[in-house]
Every structure is written in structure tokens, then in C-alpha cells.
Design an enzyme around this catalytic site. Structure first.
Site, short mmCIF file in Angstrom:
data_model
loop_
_atom_site.label_atom_id
_atom_site.label_comp_id
_atom_site.label_asym_id
_atom_site.label_seq_id
_atom_site.Cartn_x
_atom_site.Cartn_y
_atom_site.Cartn_z
N GLY A 94 0.80 -1.14 -0.01
CA GLY A 94 -0.15 0.09 0.01
C GLY A 94 0.68 1.20 -0.01
O GLY A 94 1.84 1.54 0.75
N HIS A 95 0.52 2.15 -0.98
CA HIS A 95 1.34 3.39 -1.04
C HIS A 95 0.39 4.63 -0.78
O HIS A 95 0.49 5.42 -1.81
CB HIS A 95 2.19 3.42 -2.19
CG HIS A 95 3.32 4.51 -2.35
ND1 HIS A 95 3.11 5.72 -2.83
CD2 HIS A 95 4.45 4.41 -1.71
CE1 HIS A 95 4.13 6.35 -3.01
NE2 HIS A 95 5.13 5.65 -2.24
N GLY A 96 -0.56 4.59 -0.25
CA GLY A 96 -1.29 5.71 0.27
C GLY A 96 -0.71 6.76 1.20
O GLY A 96 0.58 6.82 1.28
N GLY A 119 1.48 4.46 3.70
CA GLY A 119 2.34 3.69 3.22
C GLY A 119 3.62 4.80 2.47
O GLY A 119 4.63 4.46 2.75
N VAL A 161 -4.05 1.65 16.78
CA VAL A 161 -4.74 2.58 17.73
C VAL A 161 -3.75 3.57 18.10
O VAL A 161 -2.79 3.68 18.52
CB VAL A 161 -4.95 1.96 19.08
CG1 VAL A 161 -5.57 2.62 20.27
CG2 VAL A 161 -5.73 0.50 18.86
N GLY A 198 -2.74 6.18 16.25
CA GLY A 198 -1.67 6.77 15.21
C GLY A 198 -0.14 6.41 15.91
O GLY A 198 0.40 5.46 16.14
N ILE A 227 0.86 7.53 18.76
CA ILE A 227 1.12 7.27 20.25
C ILE A 227 1.17 5.92 20.70
O ILE A 227 0.76 4.84 20.17
CB ILE A 227 -0.63 7.73 20.89
CG1 ILE A 227 -0.82 9.04 20.48
CG2 ILE A 227 -0.31 7.77 22.41
CD1 ILE A 227 -2.36 9.28 20.90
N LYS A 232 -11.00 0.54 17.72
CA LYS A 232 -9.83 0.87 18.54
C LYS A 232 -10.07 0.32 19.92
O LYS A 232 -9.17 -0.35 20.60
CB LYS A 232 -9.41 2.39 18.45
CG LYS A 232 -9.01 2.57 17.02
CD LYS A 232 -8.88 4.18 16.93
CE LYS A 232 -8.23 4.83 15.49
NZ LYS A 232 -8.11 6.14 15.19
#
Length: 409
Positions: free
Chosen positions: A8-10, A13, A126, A128, A130, A199
Site C-alpha cells: 500500500g502506497h497511500g 504507506g 490505535v 496513530g 501514540i 480501536k
């Protein structure tokens, strides 16, 4: 040399590739070996300096015995699940930011990883950037986790912050979030609470060792919150936040997502904008708080790359990162639990009708703009009793405009 791949290269990614290339010295210093991204899987074409690394064929990663570490940042369950399962069975470690996949298939994928002596990590799923997953199963391993509660979705927190501080109504705040790229064109996953639900399921899974399916979790969003509710909450000394929470309840677990009034002095109440905050209550350590950017390209990529480094270092599977899916539903009926409510009603002769249903309430007096509207906070009570009393009021011509749980963190 450690050979890696990215699926994935969004947004995330491309962030993973950027972090590894930009911080290559730091990554290799922490790992103790040189690293190389050998393949990037994506069906699209990209005009980037590393375009030669792209492939559209998953088998180029699966069948390459040099590649031992893979980041899955595709999103969604399919084909991410099938790809991840195949990689683990092939003896490759996989990490992900894909909270939907971890919430739905985490127990199975962790077991497959253990069976093949590799790892399945998901720190970025969960919060990001953190750190929360690793602390739960390592730093806090000596604690019995008594409760977890948090602001788990930056989009909804941004919207509520705009409503509270800038007096924007929900629709305008949502539109701004979309313009700034915080909310998708279809914002349902965020504003209806589904993202936060996935999450809190993952956190409950890990904290209590029991599989919590998202469909078993009562989930409410923020679209019903009005500026009147925000003003009443403020007058009573509260802020409104979307809270995911879980804790042991009897023989099972309370796990739910809903808006909540939090006291302004609460550390969670002061978290604004797109930031997240997660409170973990341990029986030995007490309350600890994890705070930071809950989303974003580089913040999330930072957590993914950290997992890639840890997987490359590991000689076998990390057994503390696991839970069991035995097919049972451990989530208790939230209506059997006790909580206080903020209530806003419209109707005639409201005070007398309220007193007949509730023994004691705290009225929010000084914001009334109309004689037929009133707001108050109930005492703590069993939720199903609260709904019965509201139904009784409705049968006497009283209209419920909104009700929001009141929590004390």
C-alpha cells in the site's frame, strides 16, 4: 541486510517509505543492521524516485525469500487479511496500521504468527503515533488493568473542539474537517463512532485477553450533539468528548463508544483538535495517560516503522501480544450498568414531571432561552431505569431533545 516490503502506497504507506529513507541512519542504528525496502505493492503507478520498487503482483513479495518484514498499510479487511495470512504462514513478520483488520481478525492472525515463529504487530492501529499497544503488554504487564478510556478519533475531537471553542455547529465543523483533510467525503466511520469502536475493541482484546467483536459493542456518534448541548455542558462545568471505554463488569466486559460529558478538570477534557488521549487505569500504577497525534501521515508511519524495527530484531514471536477468540461474547449489556446522564427536554410543566420521575437532579439553570426547555444532570443510576423514566416523561407530552452520559475521569 534486512529486506522489507510495504503493501500500500497511500498516505501511511508513502509515509513509511519516507520515514525509512529520511531517518535511515537512525533506523539502522537502532536495528544494528542495514535495511532495504525491496518491494512496494500497489495497483497504481507513481512518479517517484523509487518507482522501480513497485509491483502489482503480491507474489513478488510472498515468494521472495529475502524479504522477512512486511508493512501492511492497505486498509480494509480484503485482500489485506488474505495477504497477511499468507505472509505469516510463509514465515514473514507483518505489521499494520489497519485497525479494521486487527479488530476483526487479530486473534487468528496472532495465532498464525505464533505457530510460524514470526510476529504480527499493530502499534499504529490505535492512536496513530501514540505508543499504547506496546506499553499495555510490556510496561504495564505487572498491573491488572481496571479501565481504559480515551479520545480515540481525531476527526470527531476536531469537530467537537470547533463546536466548543468556535461555536460552529456540527455540519459546519464537519465541512471544515473535510476541507482540511481530517474527514473523508463519507465521514460515517468517524462521526458515527465506528473507527473509535474498532480501536477500543483492540485495547480491550489486549488488556483482558478476550476477543471483543466490534458488532457486540454499543456505538454512538456525535451527529446528534447541538450547540445548545455544548452550551449547557459548559455552564455545568463539563466538556463533551467522544469516549471509547472498556472495563471488567461482573463476569464480562463493559465496552462501548459514546459522547460523554467530562469535568473540565479531567485530563481528557483538555485534549483538543485532532489529538488523541488514552487513559489507562492499573491497580498498581494508578492512572497513566498517553497523548499525541492520533493520525496523520508521518505520525502513523513512525509507529509502523518502529514495529518493523522490532520485528527485524525479534528472534521469535512475542508471546505477550495475544488474546483468545473462543467464540463467546463477553460484552455485557450496557443498559445494566450504572451511569449519570445529562438530559435536555422540551415540554410543559417540566419541573413537576421531572420530579415525579427522578428523585434528585441538578438543573442547569442560567442558559434557558425558552420556557418550554430545561436541562439537568441525573444521579448515577442503572441505564435501563433511566430509559424507563424518560419513556414515562414522553408519555406525558415531554420531548427528549438529547441525553448524554456523564463520566468522571
Amino acid at each position: 541486510m534486512i529486506y522489507m516490503a510495504v503493501m500500500g502506497h497511500g498516505t501511511v504507506g508513502s509515509g513509511v517509505v519516507e520515514v525509512i529513507h529520511t531517518n535511515k541512519y537512525q533506523v539502522e542504528k537502532n536495528l544494528g543492521e542495514q535495511v532495504c525496502i525491496k518491494r512496494i505493492l500497489d495497483l497504481r503507478d507513481f512518479d517517484v524516485p523509487y518507482a522501480d520498487l513497485f509491483t502489482k503482483d503480491f507474489n513478488d513479495i510472498l515468494e521472495d525469500d529475502d524479504i522477512s518484514v512486511v508493512a501492511e498499510v492497505m486498509g480494509g479487511i480484503h485482500p489485506a487479511y488474505e495477504f497477511t495470512k499468507s505472509l505469516l504462514e510463509r514465515g514473514k513478520s507483518v505489521c499494520t496500521s489497519n485497525k479494521e483488520l486487527v479488530a476483526a481478525k487479530g486473534a487468528e492472525l496472532l495465532q498464525i504468527a505464533a505457530d510460524h515463529h514470526v510476529n504480527y504487530f499493530f502499534e499504529a492501529s490505535v492512536g496513530g503515533g501514540i505508543p499504547i499497544i506496546r506499553p499495555l503488554h510490556t510496561c504495564l504487564a505487572a498491573n491488572r488493568i481496571e479501565e481504559i478510556a480515551g479520545i480515540l478519533n481525531g476527526t470527531t475531537n476536531f469537530i467537537l473542539t470547533k463546536m466548543i471553542h468556535d461555536k460552529m455547529d456540527f455540519s459546519d465543523a464537519l465541512k471544515l474537517a473535510q476541507e482540511l483533510g481530517y474527514a473523508e467525503r463519507n465521514p460515517s466511520a468517524d462521526v458515527d463512532g465506528h473507527d473509535a469502536c474498532r480501536k477500543i475493541c483492540i485495547l480491550a482484546d489486549l488488556a483482558y485477553g478476550k476477543n471483543v467483536a466490534p458488532e457486540a459493542v454499543h456505538t454512538e456518534g456525535i451527529s446528534s450533539i447541538s450547540l445548545r448541548d455544548v452550551a449547557y455542558a459548559d455552564a455545568a462545568g463539563y466538556s463533551i468528548k467522544l469516549i471509547g471505554r472498556t472495563k471488567p463488569e461482573g463476569e464480562g466486559l463493559l465496552c462501548m463508544v459514546s459522547p460523554a460529558l467530562l469535568p473540565k478538570e479531567s485530563p481528557l477534557a483538555g485534549i483538543n483538535g485532532v489529538f488523541n488521549g488514552i487513559l489507562v487505569r492499573g491497580n498498581a500504577i494508578g492512572d497513566v495517560m498517553f497523548y499525541g497525534q492520533g493520525a496523520g501521515k508521518l505520525a502513523t508511519a513512525s509507529a509502523v516503522v518502529a514495529d518493523m524495527i522490532d520485528m527485524a530484531k525479534s528472534k521469535d514471536c512475542v508471546t505477550s501480544l495475544s488474546w483468545v477468540d473462543d467464540g463467546k461474547n463477553y460484552v455485557v449489556d450496557y443498559k445494566t450498568t450504572r451511569v449519570a446522564f445529562y438530559v435536555r427536554l422540551q415540554g410543559k410543566d417540566l419541573r413537576n414531571k421531572i420530579y415525579r420521575q427522578f428523585e434528585k437532579v441538578t438543573f442547569i439553570e442560567h442558559l434557558r432561552e425558552a420556557e418550554d426547555e430545561i436541562a439537568f444532570i441525573t444521579p448515577v443510576m442503572v441505564e435501563k431505569d433511566f430509559y424507563a423514566r424518560i419513556a414515562a416523561l414522553s408519555s406525558h407530552g415531554v420531548q427528549l431533545k438529547n441525553s448524554i452520559r456523564v463520566l468522571d475521569y
